[in-house]
Design an enzyme around this catalytic site. Structure first.
Site, PDB file in Angstrom:
ATOM      1  N   GLU A 142      32.247  40.008  45.766  1.00 46.52           N
ATOM      2  CA  GLU A 142      32.727  39.337  46.975  1.00 46.52           C
ATOM      3  C   GLU A 142      31.680  39.520  48.050  1.00 46.52           C
ATOM      4  OE1 GLU A 142      36.552  40.549  48.615  1.00 46.52           O
ATOM      5  OE2 GLU A 142      36.526  38.737  49.854  1.00 46.52           O
ATOM      6  N   ASN A 147      44.225  34.292  45.292  1.00 45.18           N
ATOM      7  CA  ASN A 147      43.761  35.685  45.214  1.00 45.18           C
ATOM      8  C   ASN A 147      44.966  36.597  45.338  1.00 45.18           C
ATOM      9  OD1 ASN A 147      42.116  38.039  45.335  1.00 45.18           O
ATOM     10  ND2 ASN A 147      42.190  37.942  47.550  1.00 45.18           N
ATOM     11  N   GLU A 148      45.103  37.253  46.499  1.00 48.68           N
ATOM     12  CA  GLU A 148      46.241  38.166  46.677  1.00 48.68           C
ATOM     13  C   GLU A 148      47.337  37.432  47.433  1.00 48.68           C
ATOM     14  OE1 GLU A 148      44.824  41.610  48.744  1.00 48.68           O
ATOM     15  OE2 GLU A 148      44.232  42.598  46.881  1.00 48.68           O
ATOM     16  N   CYS A 180      39.440  38.028  49.520  1.00 52.94           N
ATOM     17  CA  CYS A 180      39.963  37.376  50.727  1.00 52.94           C
ATOM     18  C   CYS A 180      39.076  36.220  51.192  1.00 52.94           C
ATOM     19  CB  CYS A 180      40.129  38.400  51.837  1.00 52.94           C
ATOM     20  SG  CYS A 180      41.484  39.541  51.533  1.00 52.94           S
TER      21      CYS A 180
HETATM   22  O1  AHR Z   1      37.977  43.989  47.639  1.00 54.32           O
HETATM   23  C1  AHR Z   1      38.230  43.899  48.998  1.00 54.32           C
HETATM   24  C2  AHR Z   1      39.460  43.086  49.299  1.00 54.32           C
HETATM   25  O2  AHR Z   1      40.590  43.718  48.797  1.00 54.32           O
HETATM   26  C3  AHR Z   1      39.527  41.725  48.668  1.00 54.32           C
HETATM   27  O3  AHR Z   1      38.919  40.767  49.431  1.00 54.32           O
HETATM   28  C4  AHR Z   1      40.979  41.447  48.589  1.00 54.32           C
HETATM   29  O4  AHR Z   1      41.314  40.642  47.481  1.00 54.32           O
HETATM   30  C5  AHR Z   1      41.624  42.790  48.561  1.00 54.32           C
HETATM   31  O5  AHR Z   1      42.566  42.909  49.557  1.00 54.32           O
END
Ligand code: AHR
Length: 663
Positions: free
Chosen positions: A64, A385-386, A253
């Site tokens: 990321e 993602n989350e 994120c």
């Molecule tokens: O890995 C850091 C962050 O952790 C990522 O962006 C997210 O998916 C999670 O909350």
């Protein structure tokens, strides 16, 4: 624990079965003989019958653009805001002097329209621009760099390029002629005469007149695989050395964005690099009291480069796409109405065409034009993602319907939310089963104790539904350090991933990179500054797994039970069908050394080939100053007697033994 006597007797009974050879050996070497007076734990491996296949892509990495992971990190560009496009301040990263204006009339790149106009009429202070780099520019003596920019000028002009070291001394310079009235690319190679991790570069107009300049770029020639627009050699090589099976990208994120407008849109990251529109990074805000107000994405490292990187390092690509929701942790919490989701779904369909389509298709043709006519062989696609709440499955469902029709060959990955348990998790798993996604992404950033207590997490998982992708995980110690305590907990936990390889198909530690002067999130797998890097103990655990994964799981038991923390021991066994070796992984999390007698049922003779031990104090770390303070090492081979492997496991250690087997 077995008493010394019981232990001794069990071993004798076992050996009695081995016939005459075994009896002769027994006379010369009893178990107490192998371990002096210490008792040994009896462990058994059923080497006859593998219980599950291990995904060849099982262990991998999650990239990321956080902590300056891409711009300022893996992406080797050294100039910050090279296109003058940072939204709030087009001169972010630059200091100007004299008459410098940001303009956008008749631009060089329509999707990055801003450029700098320098006008010099002979004023004493001169006229020009200074770039600060990403917390400085890292320059190494003897390395060659390529400086380039696009320029136009009504009259021939000279640009003086000067490098300053961190003491503000001018240390190197050159002069470049600009002659074209139309936009054209100017470039020059220079070999550095100095080393500095916080250098700066100045470009000054030294002839009277006016020059327009855009996309001012400085790259080391020595990038990974020598590619233009390439990756930082040392960081990319560290990824290759890890031997990851899978590369998840581009986040996290950042896929979601602080708002939908700043979400990650892969189509903006492909094609000519100068024309990829710059975007605000999701991490361009305060997080954990760390503020990076200058965090933008140039997209120089875009989806083509991610696919290429995955291929280069032998990993399968696993892209993540926005599901129509902005980051639920950020303020905006925007949702795309269900009846407006088509462009998002089309992005997914087009991405598959970009990765796998024939070169006669629109997106396949772009891939070929960018230098890769052969398909990348995309197999996995994560959507969301989350995410959490009912809005997520509602949206995902529309993606799944369309993808199943158009691309049944792609494995779809859904999310179980940001936590490894709790109400969102419990709501989403049944929803993912209802939608029949192929894998469910689970995230857990937890204390080391959680990892130890959860080594059996997957033992009871439903085998009939979707499989598991442990997409983001890391042990977080109280002070969130990348130390051996965290690494050992991860190693112990991962024996549980391996034992359950039938259901856990992929696993990626997170996050991957962190710049020591510009990070928001720790711990991270690899740390770096502008000149060097180091691998954390956590990296070495991942590497030990990735390089010793095997092809099939073998049942490994102590008192007929899987080894998930009894005696503070965690273990798994795998068969590598290609080399016909048995691979044992054992974490001993107690202070004391433990002795184990491991019987490999189903084979006649074991022969230890390699033993790798990783041990240390819980607080041990590596650093830029001491990059190899704590590393695994090859240690003495355990004793093998017939099919019994006798091994001493150091206190606080993770050990891998490779054994050749003879039927
Ligand atoms: O890995 C850091 C962050 O952790 C990522 O962006 C997210 O998916 C999670 O909350």
């Amino acid at each position: 624990m077995l008493s010394d006597k019981a232990n001794h007797e069990t071993i004798i009974q076992l050996k009695m079965k081995k016939g005459i050879l075994g009896m002769i050996a027994m006379l010369s070497m009893t178990f107490t003989g192998a371990f002096g007076q210490t008792s040994a734990l009896n462990i058994e491996v059923n080497a006859k019958k593998p219980v599950a296949q291990i995904n060849p892509h099982m262990y991998g990495v999650f990239f990321e653009d956080i902590n300056f992971g891409a711009d300022g990190g893996l992406y080797a560009e050294l100039i910050k805001n090279r296109s003058f496009e940072f939204t709030d301040s087009p001169l972010m990263g630059w200091t100007s002097y004299g008459k410098v204006q940001i303009k956008d009339e008749n631009p060089c790149f329509e999707r990055n329209p801003h450029y700098a106009n320098l006008t010099f009429n002979g004023e004493l202070r001169g006229c020009g621009l200074i770039n600060e780099g990403f917390r400085g520019i890292g320059i190494k003596k003897g390395e060659t760099y390529k400086l380039s920019f696009y320029a136009r000028t009504p009259e021939a002009a000279k640009i003086r390029v000067e490098f300053f070291d961190s003491n503000n001394n001018q240390v190197q310079n050159l002069t470049i002629d600009v002659v074209s009235k139309e936009w054209s690319k100017v470039s020059a190679d220079l070999t550095a005469t100095f080393t500095d991790s916080h250098a700066r570069i100045r470009l000054g107009l030294i002839t009277k007149g006016s020059v327009d300049m855009d996309h001012i770029s400085l790259f080391p020639k020595n990038t990974f695989k020598g590619r233009e627009n390439g990756l930082r050699q040392d960081l990319a090589q560290a990824l290759a050395d890890l031997h990851p099976g899978v590369l998840r990208f581009p986040g996290g994120c950042i896929v979601e964005g602080n708002e939908l407008t700043s979400r990650y849109q892969w189509k903006n990251t492909v094609g000519k690099v100068e024309n990829r529109p710059c975007n605000e990074n999701r991490w361009n805000y305060e997080f954990q009291n760390r503020f990076a107000p200058d965090y933008f994405q140039s997209y120089g490292l875009g989806f083509f480069e991610f696919f290429q990187l995955a291929e280069d390092i032998g990993a399968t690509a696993l892209p993540v796409l926005n599901v129509g929701m902005s980051c639920q942790y950020a303020r905006a919490k925007e949702l795309v109405p269900l009846n407006e989701l088509d462009p998002y779904i089309q992005d997914a369909i087009d991405l598959i065409e970009f990765a796998n389509g024939q070169t006669s298709t629109k997106w396949g043709a772009l891939r070929a034009e960018m230098g890769h006519p052969a398909p990348f062989g995309l197999k996995y696609l994560a959507v969301g993602n989350e995410q959490w709440g009912a809005q997520y499955p509602e949206r995902l469902e529309l993606f799944v319907k369309e993808l199943r029709i158009k691309h049944p060959e792609i494995e779809i990955i859904g999310s179980s939310g940001p936590s490894a348990e709790g109400k969102d998790f419990e709501y989403l798993w049944p929803e993912m089963k209802r939608l029949k996604v192929d894998l469910v992404d689970e995230h857990y950033y937890k204390a080391p104790e959680w990892f130890l207590n959860n080594a059996a997490r997957y033992d009871q998982y439903d085998r009939k539904g979707p499989k598991v992708f442990a997409g983001e995980y890391a042990a977080h110690t109280r002070n969130k350090r990348n130390n051996f305590e965290a690494a050992l907990a991860e190693a112990a936990f991962m024996t549980g991933l391996e034992r359950n390889a039938d259901i856990v198909r992929l696993a990626t530690y997170a996050p991957l990179f962190a710049h020591k002067d510009a990070w928001q999130w720790g711990p991270d797998l690899i740390w770096f500054d502008n000149l060097s890097m180091y691998k954390t103990p956590n990296y070495f655990v991942q590497q030990m797994y990735a390089m010793n994964k095997g092809t099939d799981v073998l049942a490994m038991t102590m008192d007929k039970k899987a080894i998930t923390g009894q005696q503070n021991l965690y273990a798994s066994a795998a068969l590598d069908k290609s080399s016909n070796e048995i691979i044992l992984k054992i974490a001993n999390t107690q202070e004391n050394e433990l002795n184990a007698a491991i019987t490999l049922n189903g084979i006649k003779q074991a022969k230890a080939l390699k033993c790798i031990t990783f041990t240390g104090n819980p607080t041990d770390e590596n650093s830029l100053e001491k990059p190899v303070n704590i590393v695994p090492s090859e240690t003495a081979l355990p004793t093998c007697l017939n099919n019994v492997v006798s091994i001493s496991l150091k206190g606080k250690s993770f050990t891998i033994v490779r054994i050749a087997k003879e039927k």
